[in-house]
Motif scaffolding. Structure first.
Motif, PDB file in Angstrom:
ATOM      1  N   ARG A 182       0.829  -1.214   0.000  1.00 14.05           N
ATOM      2  CA  ARG A 182       0.000   0.000   0.000  1.00 14.05           C
ATOM      3  C   ARG A 182       0.862   1.263   0.000  1.00 14.05           C
ATOM      4  O   ARG A 182       2.044   1.211   0.338  1.00 14.05           O
ATOM      5  CB  ARG A 182      -0.888   0.019   1.248  1.00 14.05           C
ATOM      6  CG  ARG A 182      -1.837  -1.159   1.390  1.00 14.05           C
ATOM      7  CD  ARG A 182      -2.640  -1.094   2.684  1.00 14.05           C
ATOM      8  NE  ARG A 182      -3.078   0.241   2.996  1.00 14.05           N
ATOM      9  CZ  ARG A 182      -4.106   0.884   2.405  1.00 14.05           C
ATOM     10  NH1 ARG A 182      -4.788   0.289   1.474  1.00 14.05           N
ATOM     11  NH2 ARG A 182      -4.429   2.106   2.757  1.00 14.05           N
ATOM     12  N   PRO A 183       0.257   2.401  -0.330  1.00 13.81           N
ATOM     13  CA  PRO A 183       1.006   3.669  -0.294  1.00 13.81           C
ATOM     14  C   PRO A 183       1.627   3.965   1.070  1.00 13.81           C
ATOM     15  O   PRO A 183       2.684   4.591   1.146  1.00 13.81           O
ATOM     16  CB  PRO A 183      -0.046   4.715  -0.663  1.00 13.81           C
ATOM     17  CG  PRO A 183      -1.058   3.973  -1.472  1.00 13.81           C
ATOM     18  CD  PRO A 183      -1.089   2.578  -0.879  1.00 13.81           C
ATOM     19  N   GLY A 184       1.013   3.503   2.149  1.00 19.70           N
ATOM     20  CA  GLY A 184       1.570   3.728   3.484  1.00 19.70           C
ATOM     21  C   GLY A 184       2.941   3.099   3.670  1.00 19.70           C
ATOM     22  O   GLY A 184       3.759   3.588   4.455  1.00 19.70           O
ATOM     23  N   ASP A 215      -0.053   3.761   9.377  1.00 20.31           N
ATOM     24  CA  ASP A 215      -0.334   3.897   7.945  1.00 20.31           C
ATOM     25  C   ASP A 215      -1.267   5.087   7.734  1.00 20.31           C
ATOM     26  O   ASP A 215      -2.444   5.026   8.096  1.00 20.31           O
ATOM     27  CB  ASP A 215      -0.974   2.621   7.405  1.00 20.31           C
ATOM     28  CG  ASP A 215      -1.130   2.638   5.895  1.00 20.31           C
ATOM     29  OD1 ASP A 215      -1.426   3.709   5.326  1.00 20.31           O
ATOM     30  OD2 ASP A 215      -0.979   1.573   5.276  1.00 20.31           O
ATOM     31  N   ASP A 225      -2.879   6.184   5.346  1.00 19.71           N
ATOM     32  CA  ASP A 225      -4.012   5.998   4.437  1.00 19.71           C
ATOM     33  C   ASP A 225      -5.122   5.130   5.016  1.00 19.71           C
ATOM     34  O   ASP A 225      -6.113   4.868   4.345  1.00 19.71           O
ATOM     35  CB  ASP A 225      -3.525   5.369   3.121  1.00 19.71           C
ATOM     36  CG  ASP A 225      -2.622   6.300   2.347  1.00 19.71           C
ATOM     37  OD1 ASP A 225      -2.848   7.523   2.394  1.00 19.71           O
ATOM     38  OD2 ASP A 225      -1.677   5.809   1.711  1.00 19.71           O
ATOM     39  N   TYR A 228      -5.202   5.445  11.552  1.00 19.77           N
ATOM     40  CA  TYR A 228      -3.966   6.217  11.623  1.00 19.77           C
ATOM     41  C   TYR A 228      -3.991   7.183  12.802  1.00 19.77           C
ATOM     42  O   TYR A 228      -4.964   7.884  13.039  1.00 19.77           O
ATOM     43  CB  TYR A 228      -3.757   7.001  10.328  1.00 19.77           C
ATOM     44  CG  TYR A 228      -2.544   7.903  10.347  1.00 19.77           C
ATOM     45  CD1 TYR A 228      -1.258   7.375  10.417  1.00 19.77           C
ATOM     46  CD2 TYR A 228      -2.681   9.281  10.292  1.00 19.77           C
ATOM     47  CE1 TYR A 228      -0.141   8.199  10.418  1.00 19.77           C
ATOM     48  CE2 TYR A 228      -1.569  10.113  10.283  1.00 19.77           C
ATOM     49  CZ  TYR A 228      -0.308   9.561  10.352  1.00 19.77           C
ATOM     50  OH  TYR A 228       0.793  10.384  10.357  1.00 19.77           O
TER      51      TYR A 228
END
Length: 189
Positions: A14-16, A164, A166, A170
């Motif tokens: 994932r982008p995280g 994370d 996203d 969070y």
């Protein structure tokens, strides 16, 4: 500065994970984020766990070992949740392991190796106090097996992947503190 292999959670690359890698790179470290999930990314944990079960833990362990097989120098293995299992497996068995960073996960030593934990490999664990996916009894057993090189940090709340940015759980305050502790850990290796 350390080379770090950063393994994603059951939700995929994932982008995280890229955000985490950039945080570590800003500290001067070299970071690789291999994908052991065939490029698949999942919006929720349950879907990611279905992928884990489809692939199977034996195959995932083989994939983790293949990632370790690409390492030729000193390395810190790090991972999120399911990736923490992979990081712990590699740190316990790879001859070039110099540390393990386990985010939102961790298991007993006998789940990752037939021998004792290597004394030259320190471990740092991070998770929320009420994380439903973390067994604190297993973390305590890991702490006893690792000995003085073990650090264990808990953070307020119940979110599983709180670092994370996203994901809904969070927590910026906890994530910031976690990364400060991680950078300090890496500076000692």
């Amino acid at each position: 500065m350390a080379e770090i292999i950063l393994l994603h959670s059951a939700q995929g690359l994932r982008p995280g994970v890229a955000v985490a890698a950039e945080t570590l790179r800003a500290g001067g470290h070299t970071v690789r984020t291999p994908d052991y999930y065939d490029g698949e990314v999942f919006a929720d944990i349950e879907s990611g766990l279905r992928k884990r079960d489809e692939v199977g833990m034996e195959e995932l362990a083989r994939r983790f070992r293949a990632i370790g097989g690409e390492v030729s120098g000193p390395v810190v293995f790090a991972g999120f949740s399911l990736g923490a299992y992979g990081a712990q497996l590699l740190a316990a068995n790879h001859p070039m392991a110099r540390g393990a960073l386990l985010f939102h996960g961790g298991v007993t030593v006998d789940e990752v190796t037939d021998g004792a934990w290597p004394r030259h490999v320190p471990v740092q664990v991070h998770h929320s106090e009420g994380d439903p996916w973390v067994d604190e009894g297993e973390i305590a057993e890991l702490a006893a097996a690792v000995g003085p090189g073990f650090e264990w940090f808990t953070y307020p709340g119940e979110a599983h992947l709180f670092a994370d940015p996203d994901l809904p759980g969070y927590c910026e305050t906890s994530a910031k503190l976690m990364w400060e502790r991680v950078i300090a850990f890496l500076s000692r290796i």
